[in-house]
Design an enzyme around this catalytic site. Sequence first.
Site, short mmCIF file in Angstrom:
data_model
loop_
_atom_site.label_atom_id
_atom_site.label_comp_id
_atom_site.label_asym_id
_atom_site.label_seq_id
_atom_site.Cartn_x
_atom_site.Cartn_y
_atom_site.Cartn_z
N HIS A 31 -1.91 -2.48 -9.99
CA HIS A 31 -2.99 -1.95 -9.17
C HIS A 31 -4.15 -2.93 -9.17
O HIS A 31 -4.43 -3.55 -10.19
CB HIS A 31 -3.46 -0.58 -9.67
CG HIS A 31 -4.14 0.21 -8.61
ND1 HIS A 31 -5.47 0.05 -8.34
CD2 HIS A 31 -3.65 1.10 -7.72
CE1 HIS A 31 -5.78 0.85 -7.33
NE2 HIS A 31 -4.70 1.49 -6.93
N HIS A 41 0.88 -1.19 0.00
CA HIS A 41 0.00 0.00 0.00
C HIS A 41 0.91 1.23 0.00
O HIS A 41 1.76 1.38 -0.88
CB HIS A 41 -0.93 -0.11 1.21
CG HIS A 41 -2.05 0.88 1.30
ND1 HIS A 41 -2.39 1.75 0.28
CD2 HIS A 41 -2.93 1.16 2.31
CE1 HIS A 41 -3.42 2.49 0.66
NE2 HIS A 41 -3.77 2.17 1.89
N ASP A 92 2.43 5.61 -6.57
CA ASP A 92 3.67 5.63 -5.78
C ASP A 92 4.93 5.75 -6.62
O ASP A 92 5.97 6.13 -6.11
CB ASP A 92 3.76 4.36 -4.92
CG ASP A 92 2.66 4.34 -3.88
OD1 ASP A 92 2.58 5.30 -3.12
OD2 ASP A 92 1.87 3.38 -3.86
C1 LIG Z 1 -0.75 -3.15 -6.08
C2 LIG Z 1 -0.74 -4.67 -5.93
C3 LIG Z 1 -0.59 -5.00 -4.44
C4 LIG Z 1 -2.07 -5.22 -6.44
O1 LIG Z 1 -2.09 -6.53 -6.08
P1 LIG Z 1 -3.12 -7.61 -6.65
O2 LIG Z 1 -4.32 -6.97 -7.24
O3 LIG Z 1 -3.35 -8.58 -5.54
O4 LIG Z 1 -2.35 -8.27 -7.85
P2 LIG Z 1 -1.34 -9.48 -7.73
O5 LIG Z 1 -0.28 -9.20 -6.72
O6 LIG Z 1 -2.14 -10.74 -7.54
O7 LIG Z 1 -0.71 -9.42 -9.17
C5 LIG Z 1 -1.27 -10.03 -10.34
C6 LIG Z 1 -0.12 -10.50 -11.22
O8 LIG Z 1 0.67 -9.40 -11.64
C7 LIG Z 1 1.99 -9.50 -11.12
N1 LIG Z 1 2.36 -8.20 -10.56
C8 LIG Z 1 1.55 -7.32 -9.97
N2 LIG Z 1 2.23 -6.25 -9.57
C9 LIG Z 1 3.50 -6.48 -9.91
C10 LIG Z 1 4.67 -5.71 -9.76
N3 LIG Z 1 4.64 -4.53 -9.16
N4 LIG Z 1 5.82 -6.23 -10.23
C11 LIG Z 1 5.84 -7.41 -10.85
N5 LIG Z 1 4.76 -8.18 -11.03
C12 LIG Z 1 3.60 -7.71 -10.56
C13 LIG Z 1 1.91 -10.52 -9.99
O9 LIG Z 1 3.15 -11.15 -9.78
C14 LIG Z 1 0.85 -11.44 -10.50
O10 LIG Z 1 1.41 -12.28 -11.48
P3 LIG Z 1 0.98 -13.82 -11.55
O11 LIG Z 1 -0.49 -13.81 -11.85
O12 LIG Z 1 1.85 -14.35 -12.65
O13 LIG Z 1 1.29 -14.40 -10.20
C15 LIG Z 1 0.43 -5.30 -6.75
O14 LIG Z 1 0.33 -4.87 -8.09
C16 LIG Z 1 1.78 -4.96 -6.15
O15 LIG Z 1 2.25 -5.66 -5.26
N6 LIG Z 1 2.42 -3.85 -6.62
C17 LIG Z 1 3.68 -3.43 -6.04
C18 LIG Z 1 3.42 -2.66 -4.76
C19 LIG Z 1 2.80 -1.31 -5.02
O16 LIG Z 1 3.24 -0.56 -5.87
N7 LIG Z 1 1.78 -0.98 -4.21
C20 LIG Z 1 1.13 0.32 -4.29
C21 LIG Z 1 -0.23 0.20 -4.90
S1 LIG Z 1 -0.96 1.77 -5.20
#
Ligand SMILES: CC(C)(COP(=O)(O)OP(=O)(O)OC[C@H]1O[C@@H](n2cnc3c(N)ncnc32)[C@H](O)[C@@H]1OP(=O)(O)O)[C@@H](O)C(=O)NCCC(=O)NCCS
Length: 378
Positions: A262, A222, A313
């Site tokens: 996201h 987050h 971010d």
């Molecule tokens: C924002 C976030 C938590 C959303 O999570 P989510 O909806 O649960 O999505 P997931 O983590 O299940 O990701 C879906 C897929 O995309 C990939 N993915 C998502 N964000 C990624 C990232 N930042 N880098 C690399 N791969 C990513 C995941 O590995 C997953 O791949 P898979 O299906 O092969 O396992 C996630 O994109 C993330 O961890 N981003 C990095 C942290 C971040 O920037 N957070 C701030 C959000 S505003």
Amino acid sequence: MATAVAGKGLEGIVAANSGICWIDGDAGILSYRGIDIHELAVHSTFEETTYLLWNGRLPNAAELQEFTAQLAQSRILDPKIVDLLRSFPASATPMEVLRTAVSALSMYDADENDNLHDANVRKSFRLTSQIGMIVAIYDRLRKGLAVVEPDPTLTHAANFLWMLNGEKPSDTASRTLDVALILHADHELNASTFAARVIAATLSDIHSAVTGAIGALKGPLHGGANEAVMRLLYAIDKAGADPVTYVREMLAAKKKISGFGHRVYKTEDPRATHLRAMSERLSKDSGLTKWYDWSRQIELFINAEKKLNANVDFYSASTYTTLGIDVDLFTPIFAVSRISGWAAHVIEQLDDNRLIRPRAEYIGPAYPSPYVPMANRG
Ligand SMILES: CC(C)(COP(=O)(O)OP(=O)(O)OC[C@H]1O[C@@H](n2cnc3c(N)ncnc32)[C@H](O)[C@@H]1OP(=O)(O)O)[C@@H](O)C(=O)NCCC(=O)NCCS
């Protein structure tokens, strides 16, 4: 009656009715009270946006003046809170400090035991002003610098920079932070806001709700992501590496790249559009172009390689760094803004409250399992 389990992480689940923030993740639209974020980023201020979030409409000139004055007059911290800030160990992070200090604020608040609408609005004014003060004051204390008194003539953004740096900020710095605060002010049922609503719905108090929200914001999935982005850029710098090669190796090692992806947006996060532009402008103006340039290279690579877009971010990291702000203040600054949204949601929740209490799909041992006496356990 319980129904089947939702998508993991409650993906796609609508968990509340709310009139505050509307997002269309497929079209990349974010609006506060129906007004597009792009309009607010260009024309509004943090004060006006906060009025909008709390009151459901834009203020007229007199209302905005009164609202701004009330926020400025709320820049008061009990000396005991400043003493508390002095008491933390040197290892404390600003987010830990903020979480703890906001929890303590309730004990010094005149409306501590009043959970009615008007008291919560009064507490929201105070919390909004105090969170910025706590972040700035703690940063100065840990650096051995004198506390700077708030200046009621300055905006929320400018006063924060003034209390942080002890010098009047440039118009560019004030407006850059002001726009960043507008962009971060609310985002529907993000994790911290949902946490705040769950806590408020027990008829606990707004300080508890905001303390819980700060705890949720701290995590790297987050609000903590903005700090993680800058730490990545610093790691690349330290390694003397090529940014794209470095990130490619992270992906090969199945690591996530902070600042991308996201849960809701399937297109570009509309907030990232503004932060990218601000980061680029600041980098050109300051001559410190490295962080923006590397960010852009990484973004283009991740877009092409993973079809993932930058989120709010990603470019806040280079924007804040170019403004001279320390990395571990990035997530606290998110809170300096998001308090406006948390407060709006807590007030909305309490205006039409019902306990938030979902069910879990049970996947444990079958019922009834025997209670095995200690003597018979292996
Ligand atoms: C924002 C976030 C938590 C959303 O999570 P989510 O909806 O649960 O999505 P997931 O983590 O299940 O990701 C879906 C897929 O995309 C990939 N993915 C998502 N964000 C990624 C990232 N930042 N880098 C690399 N791969 C990513 C995941 O590995 C997953 O791949 P898979 O299906 O092969 O396992 C996630 O994109 C993330 O961890 N981003 C990095 C942290 C971040 O920037 N957070 C701030 C959000 S505003």
